[in-house]
Design a protein around this motif. Structure first.
Motif, PDB file in Angstrom:
ATOM      1  N   GLN A 287      44.253  40.789  32.676  1.00 11.36           N
ATOM      2  CA  GLN A 287      43.627  39.472  32.803  1.00 11.36           C
ATOM      3  C   GLN A 287      44.574  38.442  33.424  1.00 11.36           C
ATOM      4  O   GLN A 287      45.648  38.152  32.889  1.00 11.36           O
ATOM      5  CB  GLN A 287      43.176  38.974  31.427  1.00 11.36           C
ATOM      6  CG  GLN A 287      42.127  37.884  31.469  1.00 11.36           C
ATOM      7  CD  GLN A 287      40.739  38.441  31.755  1.00 11.36           C
ATOM      8  OE1 GLN A 287      40.468  39.592  31.487  1.00 11.36           O
ATOM      9  NE2 GLN A 287      39.868  37.618  32.305  1.00 11.36           N
ATOM     10  N   GLY A 288      44.189  37.888  34.552  1.00  9.68           N
ATOM     11  CA  GLY A 288      44.992  36.873  35.218  1.00  9.68           C
ATOM     12  C   GLY A 288      46.142  37.417  36.036  1.00  9.68           C
ATOM     13  O   GLY A 288      46.880  36.643  36.661  1.00  9.68           O
ATOM     14  N   HIS A 289      46.330  38.743  36.049  1.00 13.07           N
ATOM     15  CA  HIS A 289      47.448  39.342  36.797  1.00 13.07           C
ATOM     16  C   HIS A 289      46.943  40.416  37.765  1.00 13.07           C
ATOM     17  O   HIS A 289      47.668  41.346  38.099  1.00 13.07           O
ATOM     18  CB  HIS A 289      48.461  39.960  35.831  1.00 13.07           C
ATOM     19  CG  HIS A 289      49.029  38.979  34.842  1.00 13.07           C
ATOM     20  ND1 HIS A 289      48.520  38.833  33.571  1.00 13.07           N
ATOM     21  CD2 HIS A 289      50.044  38.082  34.957  1.00 13.07           C
ATOM     22  CE1 HIS A 289      49.204  37.899  32.924  1.00 13.07           C
ATOM     23  NE2 HIS A 289      50.132  37.419  33.745  1.00 13.07           N
ATOM     24  N   GLU A 290      45.688  40.284  38.213  1.00 14.88           N
ATOM     25  CA  GLU A 290      45.097  41.317  39.061  1.00 14.88           C
ATOM     26  C   GLU A 290      45.879  41.534  40.352  1.00 14.88           C
ATOM     27  O   GLU A 290      46.106  42.672  40.771  1.00 14.88           O
ATOM     28  CB  GLU A 290      43.644  40.966  39.392  1.00 14.88           C
ATOM     29  CG  GLU A 290      42.665  41.190  38.259  1.00 14.88           C
ATOM     30  CD  GLU A 290      42.577  40.013  37.314  1.00 14.88           C
ATOM     31  OE1 GLU A 290      41.752  40.051  36.389  1.00 14.88           O
ATOM     32  OE2 GLU A 290      43.342  39.028  37.512  1.00 14.88           O
ATOM     33  N   ARG A 291      46.298  40.445  40.985  1.00 17.05           N
ATOM     34  CA  ARG A 291      47.010  40.590  42.255  1.00 17.05           C
ATOM     35  C   ARG A 291      48.347  41.295  42.055  1.00 17.05           C
ATOM     36  O   ARG A 291      48.679  42.253  42.772  1.00 17.05           O
ATOM     37  CB  ARG A 291      47.243  39.230  42.915  1.00 17.05           C
ATOM     38  CG  ARG A 291      47.944  39.342  44.265  1.00 17.05           C
ATOM     39  CD  ARG A 291      48.206  37.999  44.924  1.00 17.05           C
ATOM     40  NE  ARG A 291      46.984  37.240  45.138  1.00 17.05           N
ATOM     41  CZ  ARG A 291      46.882  36.247  46.015  1.00 17.05           C
ATOM     42  NH1 ARG A 291      47.926  35.899  46.755  1.00 17.05           N
ATOM     43  NH2 ARG A 291      45.754  35.578  46.157  1.00 17.05           N
ATOM     44  N   LEU A 292      49.112  40.853  41.052  1.00 22.54           N
ATOM     45  CA  LEU A 292      50.427  41.435  40.794  1.00 22.54           C
ATOM     46  C   LEU A 292      50.312  42.911  40.425  1.00 22.54           C
ATOM     47  O   LEU A 292      51.021  43.760  40.987  1.00 22.54           O
ATOM     48  CB  LEU A 292      51.124  40.676  39.674  1.00 22.54           C
ATOM     49  CG  LEU A 292      52.473  41.249  39.205  1.00 22.54           C
ATOM     50  CD1 LEU A 292      53.473  41.258  40.348  1.00 22.54           C
ATOM     51  CD2 LEU A 292      53.006  40.459  38.020  1.00 22.54           C
ATOM     52  N   LEU A 293      49.417  43.231  39.497  1.00 21.66           N
ATOM     53  CA  LEU A 293      49.286  44.621  39.068  1.00 21.66           C
ATOM     54  C   LEU A 293      48.685  45.487  40.172  1.00 21.66           C
ATOM     55  O   LEU A 293      48.992  46.677  40.269  1.00 21.66           O
ATOM     56  CB  LEU A 293      48.451  44.710  37.799  1.00 21.66           C
ATOM     57  CG  LEU A 293      49.119  44.127  36.545  1.00 21.66           C
ATOM     58  CD1 LEU A 293      48.225  44.272  35.334  1.00 21.66           C
ATOM     59  CD2 LEU A 293      50.458  44.821  36.289  1.00 21.66           C
ATOM     60  N   SER A 314      39.077  44.598  35.495  1.00 26.71           N
ATOM     61  CA  SER A 314      39.425  43.343  36.159  1.00 26.71           C
ATOM     62  C   SER A 314      38.387  42.261  35.901  1.00 26.71           C
ATOM     63  O   SER A 314      37.180  42.504  35.993  1.00 26.71           O
ATOM     64  CB  SER A 314      39.572  43.568  37.666  1.00 26.71           C
ATOM     65  OG  SER A 314      39.777  42.344  38.333  1.00 26.71           O
ATOM     66  N   GLU A 319      40.786  38.793  43.395  1.00 24.96           N
ATOM     67  CA  GLU A 319      42.237  38.933  43.351  1.00 24.96           C
ATOM     68  C   GLU A 319      42.658  40.388  43.472  1.00 24.96           C
ATOM     69  O   GLU A 319      43.689  40.699  44.064  1.00 24.96           O
ATOM     70  CB  GLU A 319      42.780  38.344  42.039  1.00 24.96           C
ATOM     71  CG  GLU A 319      42.893  36.835  42.041  1.00 24.96           C
ATOM     72  CD  GLU A 319      43.943  36.349  43.025  1.00 24.96           C
ATOM     73  OE1 GLU A 319      45.137  36.584  42.783  1.00 24.96           O
ATOM     74  OE2 GLU A 319      43.565  35.746  44.049  1.00 24.96           O
ATOM     75  N   TYR A 372      51.957  37.829  49.715  1.00 20.96           N
ATOM     76  CA  TYR A 372      51.639  37.792  48.279  1.00 20.96           C
ATOM     77  C   TYR A 372      51.467  36.349  47.801  1.00 20.96           C
ATOM     78  O   TYR A 372      50.612  36.074  46.949  1.00 20.96           O
ATOM     79  CB  TYR A 372      52.753  38.462  47.481  1.00 20.96           C
ATOM     80  CG  TYR A 372      52.526  38.419  45.984  1.00 20.96           C
ATOM     81  CD1 TYR A 372      51.739  39.393  45.369  1.00 20.96           C
ATOM     82  CD2 TYR A 372      53.052  37.409  45.200  1.00 20.96           C
ATOM     83  CE1 TYR A 372      51.506  39.347  44.001  1.00 20.96           C
ATOM     84  CE2 TYR A 372      52.807  37.353  43.834  1.00 20.96           C
ATOM     85  CZ  TYR A 372      52.037  38.327  43.243  1.00 20.96           C
ATOM     86  OH  TYR A 372      51.793  38.278  41.896  1.00 20.96           O
TER      87      TYR A 372
END
Length: 374
Positions: A287-293, A314, A319, A372
């Protein structure tokens, strides 16, 4: 012609050894079946619309490739170039634009071997690693722009519920930034002229122009299906029948292991979502870290499996679309299409393996970091 069960099993084992992503997806699907035994609900796991579009696009692109359409286009463009910088610009941006429509892997399969030949003829062999790296990055990033540019886009587009215009607006800023970075690296990486003649690459015209026209019509039908103007089953019926009657070689050239990989991942993700404790844990981490993960997972298992695994948890598929696309930058396996270029260079110039990996990794980081943070 009879084929023994032993021969089929031996062939399947060989395919699994040659395709680690397929093997991993099968293993995950089998393991998940112990927790959620097979039942009719499995059919609900599978996104048949994505599989149909993938099958049809791969069949049409293989038909066009077999007709020699893409090398012919490349030759026509290069015939108008009069400098070494122009040659590189043409090769790189041909990959960039082509991948939006013919997918990144077909682009690299087609243009990297031709690019290596052109570089040798133009006296640019000393810049081979750098140029092929830019061609590979261009194909991976250009494919980000459209839903049909790569398999994970096709899947996430179908899952997200976005319309075509919204998807293009989402990926447009990253596409433009990637184009600007590519232009800068070409401008500062190559002299305008190099004292040599532009190589005369003249691939023959496609032999069957009527068949090429038919394949282009089928491609437009694929695009119409992506836009929601044609039902998926109608597309499957039309493309399947035409290829069966007119182009069985193209039908045989479809990447069936990739389709199986999707099926296995659908089963694994579907079963994993039935395990409430695991689902809640992964959902809280993502949750809230879709781009990073999405970026991090792509570095380890490549971006197509990363998209499929993370999509079930997701809360922001937009994202995740961005994360798994720019996540194709980085390691050599972040996008499996990148292996196509590496194998071409390593097969023709074994002494350049280490140099290519070094250049590839550094250039990918140059693109990954700024994209990024857009």
């Amino acid at each position: 012609m009879k084929v023994s069960v032993g021969t089929l099993l031996k062939g399947a084992a060989g395919q699994l050894r040659a395709d680690p992503v397929l093997a991993a997806s099968l293993a995950l699907a089998v393991i998940s079946c112990f927790f959620c035994p097979p039942n009719p609900g499995y059919l609900g796991y599978i996104d048949f619309d994505t599989l149909i579009l993938l099958f049809c696009l791969m069949g049409v692109m293989e038909g066009l490739r077999l007709q020699g359409v893409f090398p012919w286009v490349c030759g026509r463009l290069l015939s108008r170039v009069h400098s070494r910088r122009g040659i590189v610009f043409t090769l790189v941006f041909l990959c960039f634009v082509s991948s939006m429509f013919i997918t990144n892997d077909v682009t690299l399969i087609t243009f990297v071997p031709l690019g290596i030949l052109v570089l040798s003829m133009a006296g640019l062999s000393g810049r081979l690693c750098y140029t092929v790296t830019l061609m590979t990055i261009a194909a991976n990033l250009g494919s980000m722009f459209t839903p049909i540019g790569n398999p994970q886009n096709l899947y996430l587009f179908s899952l997200s519920g976005l319309d075509l215009g919204s998807f293009l607006l989402l990926t447009l800023p990253y596409t433009l930034a990637a184009a600007a970075l590519l232009a800068l690296l070409i401008f500062f990486g190559y002299r305008r002229s190099g004292g040599g003649e532009t190589p005369g690459v003249r691939p023959p015209l496609p032999a069957d122009k009527r068949h090429v026209a038919l394949l282009l019509v089928l491609f437009l039908l694929c695009v119409a299906t992506v836009a929601g103007a044609l039902p998926h089953l109608a597309l499957l019926a039309i493309v399947g029948l035409v290829l069966l009657v007119r182009d069985r070689k193209a039908l045989a050239g479809v990447d069936y292991p990739l389709l199986l990989t999707f099926v296995f991942f659908f089963i694994f993700v579907g079963n994993a979502k039935q395990l409430e404790g695991l689902h809640a844990l992964i959902l809280s981490l993502l949750q809230g870290h879709e781009r990073l993960l999405g970026v991090l997972a792509s570095q380890i298992i490549s971006n197509v499996p990363a998209a499929m695994l993370l999509s079930g948890y997701s809360g922001s598929l937009r994202e995740l679309i961005v994360g798994t696309n720019i996540g194709g930058l980085g390691t050599l396996i972040a996008s499996m299409a990148s292996l196509i270029s590496y194998k071409q260079v390593a097969g023709r110039y074994p002494a350049l393996k280490r140099q290519y990996l070094t250049v590839f990794t550094l250039c990918n980081l140059v693109f990954l970091v700024p994209l990024y943070f857009i």
